[in-house]
Motif scaffolding. Structure first.
Motif, mmCIF file in Angstrom:
data_model
loop_
_atom_site.group_PDB
_atom_site.id
_atom_site.type_symbol
_atom_site.label_atom_id
_atom_site.label_comp_id
_atom_site.label_asym_id
_atom_site.label_seq_id
_atom_site.Cartn_x
_atom_site.Cartn_y
_atom_site.Cartn_z
ATOM 1 N N THR A 124 0.754 -1.196 -0.215
ATOM 2 C CA THR A 124 -0.100 0.011 -0.102
ATOM 3 C C THR A 124 1.078 1.296 0.064
ATOM 4 O OG1 THR A 124 0.001 -0.182 2.260
ATOM 5 C CG2 THR A 124 -1.838 -1.278 1.219
ATOM 6 N N ALA A 125 0.330 2.147 -0.149
ATOM 7 C CA ALA A 125 0.925 3.664 -0.130
ATOM 8 C C ALA A 125 1.677 3.865 1.086
ATOM 9 C CB ALA A 125 0.025 4.792 -0.570
ATOM 10 N N PRO A 126 2.874 4.659 1.108
ATOM 11 C CA PRO A 126 3.704 4.850 2.283
ATOM 12 C C PRO A 126 2.666 5.654 3.368
ATOM 13 C CG PRO A 126 4.936 5.371 0.418
ATOM 14 C CD PRO A 126 3.572 4.972 0.200
ATOM 15 N N ASN A 127 1.958 6.400 2.903
ATOM 16 C CA ASN A 127 0.961 7.212 3.808
ATOM 17 C C ASN A 127 -0.349 6.334 4.388
ATOM 18 O OD1 ASN A 127 -0.453 7.440 1.503
ATOM 19 N ND2 ASN A 127 -0.664 9.619 1.428
ATOM 20 N N ALA A 128 -0.459 5.005 4.179
ATOM 21 C CA ALA A 128 -1.530 4.212 4.685
ATOM 22 C C ALA A 128 -1.657 4.713 6.226
ATOM 23 C CB ALA A 128 -1.308 2.877 4.359
ATOM 24 N N LEU A 136 10.376 -6.781 10.151
ATOM 25 C CA LEU A 136 10.183 -5.491 9.846
ATOM 26 C C LEU A 136 9.306 -4.651 10.709
ATOM 27 C CD1 LEU A 136 8.675 -6.356 6.128
ATOM 28 C CD2 LEU A 136 11.101 -5.462 6.686
ATOM 29 N N PRO A 137 9.567 -3.561 10.697
ATOM 30 C CA PRO A 137 8.634 -2.653 11.785
ATOM 31 C C PRO A 137 7.278 -2.602 11.503
ATOM 32 C CG PRO A 137 9.993 -1.339 10.657
ATOM 33 C CD PRO A 137 10.367 -2.612 10.157
ATOM 34 N N CYS A 138 6.410 -2.832 12.706
ATOM 35 C CA CYS A 138 4.971 -2.774 12.419
ATOM 36 C C CYS A 138 4.630 -1.220 12.707
ATOM 37 C CB CYS A 138 4.334 -3.869 13.242
ATOM 38 S SG CYS A 138 2.493 -3.784 13.211
ATOM 39 N N ARG A 196 -5.233 -6.588 10.083
ATOM 40 C CA ARG A 196 -4.060 -6.650 9.047
ATOM 41 C C ARG A 196 -3.094 -6.008 9.995
ATOM 42 N NH1 ARG A 196 -4.959 -10.107 4.723
ATOM 43 N NH2 ARG A 196 -3.458 -8.772 3.781
ATOM 44 N N LEU A 197 -1.854 -6.318 9.895
ATOM 45 C CA LEU A 197 -0.573 -5.641 10.427
ATOM 46 C C LEU A 197 0.041 -4.813 8.987
ATOM 47 C CD1 LEU A 197 1.124 -8.528 12.545
ATOM 48 C CD2 LEU A 197 -0.755 -6.741 13.100
ATOM 49 N N LEU A 198 0.455 -3.567 9.334
ATOM 50 C CA LEU A 198 1.143 -2.864 8.336
ATOM 51 C C LEU A 198 2.577 -2.792 8.862
ATOM 52 C CD1 LEU A 198 -1.333 0.190 8.273
ATOM 53 C CD2 LEU A 198 -1.469 -1.684 6.842
ATOM 54 N N LEU A 199 3.341 -3.528 7.711
ATOM 55 C CA LEU A 199 4.787 -3.583 7.921
ATOM 56 C C LEU A 199 5.340 -2.678 6.738
ATOM 57 C CD1 LEU A 199 4.881 -7.605 8.267
ATOM 58 C CD2 LEU A 199 4.389 -5.724 9.947
ATOM 59 N N GLN A 200 6.579 -2.138 7.617
ATOM 60 C CA GLN A 200 7.064 -1.179 6.406
ATOM 61 C C GLN A 200 8.449 -1.701 6.131
ATOM 62 O OE1 GLN A 200 8.111 2.846 8.063
ATOM 63 N NE2 GLN A 200 7.404 3.643 5.929
ATOM 64 N N THR A 201 8.783 -1.872 4.740
ATOM 65 C CA THR A 201 10.275 -2.157 4.408
ATOM 66 C C THR A 201 11.146 -1.021 4.317
ATOM 67 O OG1 THR A 201 9.392 -1.875 1.904
ATOM 68 C CG2 THR A 201 9.162 -3.960 2.832
ATOM 69 N N GLU A 202 12.296 -1.204 4.186
ATOM 70 C CA GLU A 202 13.453 -0.078 3.881
ATOM 71 C C GLU A 202 13.085 0.961 2.876
ATOM 72 O OE1 GLU A 202 13.952 -3.487 3.638
ATOM 73 O OE2 GLU A 202 14.740 -3.823 5.610
ATOM 74 N N ASP A 203 12.482 0.770 1.614
ATOM 75 C CA ASP A 203 12.105 1.760 0.928
ATOM 76 C C ASP A 203 10.852 2.514 1.392
ATOM 77 O OD1 ASP A 203 10.287 -0.001 0.185
ATOM 78 O OD2 ASP A 203 10.506 -0.524 -1.893
ATOM 79 N N ALA A 204 10.274 2.395 2.342
ATOM 80 C CA ALA A 204 9.192 3.239 2.911
ATOM 81 C C ALA A 204 7.688 2.550 2.484
ATOM 82 C CB ALA A 204 9.241 4.412 2.616
ATOM 83 N N THR A 205 7.967 1.442 1.708
ATOM 84 C CA THR A 205 6.707 0.711 1.289
ATOM 85 C C THR A 205 6.062 0.047 2.302
ATOM 86 O OG1 THR A 205 7.400 0.401 -0.878
ATOM 87 C CG2 THR A 205 5.617 -0.994 -0.274
#
Length: 77
Positions: A4-8, A32-34, A45-54
């Motif tokens: 999803t978009a980084p600003n979810a 990854l950080p939740c 649903r958990l929102l997990l952020q990858t290094e590229d901010a996705t």
């Protein structure tokens, strides 16, 4: 599942690290950080952020933070 978009919606962000444990998920076995939680018709649903901010929306059952049922599951009549 889907990125999803980084600003979810990341209100009440929880910055704990979560490991993806489902062997067929593209993020397996990364930790990854939740950054938040979301609820839809399929549940939490958990929102997990990858290094590229996705931000990825992942069911908790596919992580090391899956919900554990506590208590008696029978009706207790």
């Amino acid at each position: 599942m889907f990125a999803t978009a980084p600003n979810a919606a990341t209100a009440n962000a929880d910055t704990q690290l979560v490991r993806v444990t489902h062997p067929f998920h593209p993020l397996y076995p990364r930790q990854l950080p939740c950054v938040g939680k979301r609820y839809n018709r399929h549940g939490e649903r958990l929102l997990l952020q990858t290094e590229d901010a996705t931000v990825w929306s992942v069911p908790p059952q596919w992580t090391d933070r899956r919900c554990h049922v506590v208590g008696n599951l029978t009706g207790g009549g």
